[in-house]
Design a protein around this motif. Structure first.
Motif, mmCIF file in Angstrom:
data_model
loop_
_atom_site.group_PDB
_atom_site.id
_atom_site.type_symbol
_atom_site.label_atom_id
_atom_site.label_comp_id
_atom_site.label_asym_id
_atom_site.label_seq_id
_atom_site.Cartn_x
_atom_site.Cartn_y
_atom_site.Cartn_z
ATOM 1 N N TYR A 141 39.667 45.300 46.814
ATOM 2 C CA TYR A 141 39.453 46.103 45.610
ATOM 3 C C TYR A 141 38.372 45.466 44.736
ATOM 4 C CZ TYR A 141 40.285 47.903 40.926
ATOM 5 O OH TYR A 141 40.123 48.438 39.677
ATOM 6 N N SER A 142 38.457 44.139 44.590
ATOM 7 C CA SER A 142 37.524 43.406 43.747
ATOM 8 C C SER A 142 37.583 41.932 44.136
ATOM 9 C CB SER A 142 37.924 43.574 42.277
ATOM 10 O OG SER A 142 37.064 42.840 41.442
ATOM 11 N N TYR A 143 36.519 41.194 43.881
ATOM 12 C CA TYR A 143 36.520 39.764 44.190
ATOM 13 C C TYR A 143 35.504 39.030 43.326
ATOM 14 C CZ TYR A 143 32.113 40.210 46.693
ATOM 15 O OH TYR A 143 30.800 40.428 47.008
ATOM 16 N N THR A 144 35.630 37.715 43.321
ATOM 17 C CA THR A 144 34.637 36.855 42.691
ATOM 18 C C THR A 144 34.509 35.589 43.525
ATOM 19 O OG1 THR A 144 33.919 35.829 40.611
ATOM 20 C CG2 THR A 144 36.251 35.645 41.155
ATOM 21 N N VAL A 145 33.330 35.014 43.532
ATOM 22 C CA VAL A 145 33.094 33.751 44.227
ATOM 23 C C VAL A 145 33.136 32.642 43.188
ATOM 24 C CG1 VAL A 145 31.508 32.403 45.661
ATOM 25 C CG2 VAL A 145 31.672 34.895 45.976
ATOM 26 N N ILE A 146 33.997 31.671 43.411
ATOM 27 C CA ILE A 146 34.142 30.523 42.512
ATOM 28 C C ILE A 146 33.260 29.392 43.023
ATOM 29 C CG2 ILE A 146 35.765 28.854 41.519
ATOM 30 C CD1 ILE A 146 36.332 31.817 40.748
ATOM 31 N N PRO A 167 32.818 38.882 50.629
ATOM 32 C CA PRO A 167 33.401 40.122 51.141
ATOM 33 C C PRO A 167 32.629 41.351 50.648
ATOM 34 C CG PRO A 167 35.045 38.771 50.040
ATOM 35 C CD PRO A 167 33.713 38.182 49.733
ATOM 36 N N VAL A 168 32.995 42.489 51.194
ATOM 37 C CA VAL A 168 32.453 43.774 50.769
ATOM 38 C C VAL A 168 33.613 44.605 50.239
ATOM 39 C CG1 VAL A 168 31.333 45.898 51.557
ATOM 40 C CG2 VAL A 168 30.589 43.690 52.470
ATOM 41 N N ILE A 169 33.425 45.248 49.093
ATOM 42 C CA ILE A 169 34.466 46.100 48.528
ATOM 43 C C ILE A 169 34.842 47.158 49.574
ATOM 44 C CG2 ILE A 169 35.046 47.740 46.687
ATOM 45 C CD1 ILE A 169 34.652 44.806 45.724
ATOM 46 N N GLY A 170 36.156 47.347 49.783
ATOM 47 C CA GLY A 170 36.639 48.317 50.753
ATOM 48 C C GLY A 170 36.848 47.760 52.146
ATOM 49 N N GLU A 171 36.402 46.543 52.384
ATOM 50 C CA GLU A 171 36.554 45.905 53.688
ATOM 51 C C GLU A 171 38.017 45.557 53.960
ATOM 52 O OE1 GLU A 171 33.150 43.109 55.532
ATOM 53 O OE2 GLU A 171 34.246 42.245 53.868
ATOM 54 N N ASP A 172 38.431 45.605 55.234
ATOM 55 C CA ASP A 172 39.809 45.278 55.612
ATOM 56 C C ASP A 172 40.047 43.766 55.625
ATOM 57 O OD1 ASP A 172 40.507 47.923 55.903
ATOM 58 O OD2 ASP A 172 40.372 47.922 58.090
ATOM 59 N N TYR A 173 41.174 43.367 55.019
ATOM 60 C CA TYR A 173 41.640 41.984 55.041
ATOM 61 C C TYR A 173 43.131 42.005 55.358
ATOM 62 C CZ TYR A 173 37.526 39.471 53.447
ATOM 63 O OH TYR A 173 36.282 38.881 53.384
ATOM 64 N N ALA A 174 43.567 41.027 56.153
ATOM 65 C CA ALA A 174 44.979 40.930 56.541
ATOM 66 C C ALA A 174 45.599 39.705 55.885
ATOM 67 C CB ALA A 174 45.114 40.833 58.056
ATOM 68 N N VAL A 182 47.143 33.842 52.205
ATOM 69 C CA VAL A 182 45.725 34.141 51.982
ATOM 70 C C VAL A 182 45.434 35.469 52.683
ATOM 71 C CG1 VAL A 182 44.960 31.743 51.785
ATOM 72 C CG2 VAL A 182 44.946 32.846 54.027
ATOM 73 N N PHE A 183 44.307 36.057 52.324
ATOM 74 C CA PHE A 183 43.835 37.271 52.994
ATOM 75 C C PHE A 183 42.651 36.892 53.862
ATOM 76 C CE2 PHE A 183 45.894 38.834 49.158
ATOM 77 C CZ PHE A 183 46.728 39.818 49.691
ATOM 78 N N GLU A 184 42.740 37.258 55.148
ATOM 79 C CA GLU A 184 41.692 36.912 56.102
ATOM 80 C C GLU A 184 40.937 38.167 56.539
ATOM 81 O OE1 GLU A 184 41.319 33.740 59.636
ATOM 82 O OE2 GLU A 184 43.160 34.933 59.619
ATOM 83 N N ALA A 185 39.608 38.054 56.614
ATOM 84 C CA ALA A 185 38.771 39.183 57.016
ATOM 85 C C ALA A 185 39.195 39.667 58.393
ATOM 86 C CB ALA A 185 37.304 38.781 57.020
ATOM 87 N N VAL A 186 39.277 41.000 58.539
ATOM 88 C CA VAL A 186 39.601 41.622 59.822
ATOM 89 C C VAL A 186 38.289 41.988 60.482
ATOM 90 C CG1 VAL A 186 40.675 43.612 60.938
ATOM 91 C CG2 VAL A 186 41.792 42.519 58.974
ATOM 92 N N GLU A 187 38.088 41.474 61.673
ATOM 93 C CA GLU A 187 36.860 41.780 62.405
ATOM 94 C C GLU A 187 36.933 43.196 62.971
ATOM 95 O OE1 GLU A 187 34.188 39.828 62.383
ATOM 96 O OE2 GLU A 187 35.341 38.433 61.153
ATOM 97 N N ALA A 188 35.870 43.943 62.790
ATOM 98 C CA ALA A 188 35.840 45.345 63.254
ATOM 99 C C ALA A 188 35.671 45.436 64.748
ATOM 100 C CB ALA A 188 34.723 46.093 62.557
#
Length: 116
Positions: free
Chosen positions: A54-59, A93-100, A110-116
């Motif tokens: 939905y939203s993110y920030t890089v620290i 990340p990209v907004i709308g991208e799938d994370y598991a 944690v939420f991990e990027a789902v590879e397409a």
């Protein structure tokens, strides 16, 4: 990670646990604890594993800390429930991208990027 509330189900493939209001069906995360005055109005439910960013920030921690940049963000999971946590697997990340969601010993999950 120890918490005063359960994060994960006892299933062979654990899933995050949230509370769902009995009347409105609104989800709450983390769970409403048994000693809460609101406990009688909620039931515990398992949350789906995959959602969309939905939203993110890089620290960017101070160089003195020695820590590498990391990503924090919100992931919308079916229910619906929006959960805040660390996003791993991609530097940006990209907004709308799938994370598991998965178990993490340090942060609980944690939420991990789902590879397409």
């Amino acid at each position: 990670m120890d918490t005063s509330y359960p994060l994960w189900s006892d299933a062979p493939q654990p899933r995050l646990i949230a509370s769902r209001h009995l009347t409105t069906k609104e989800y709450v995360f983390p769970v409403v604890t048994d000693d809460s005055p609101l406990a009688a109005e909620h039931e515990r439910v398992e949350v789906e594993r995959v959602g969309q960013v939905y939203s993110y920030t890089v620290i960017h921690p101070s160089k003195k800390s020695g820590e590498q940049p990391y990503v924090l963000g919100y992931v919308d999971l079916p229910g619906p429930v929006r959960i805040f946590g660390r996003l791993v697997g991609k530097p940006r990340p990209v907004i709308g991208e799938d994370y598991a969601v998965r178990v993490d010993e340090t942060y609980g999950y944690v939420f991990e990027a789902v590879e397409a």
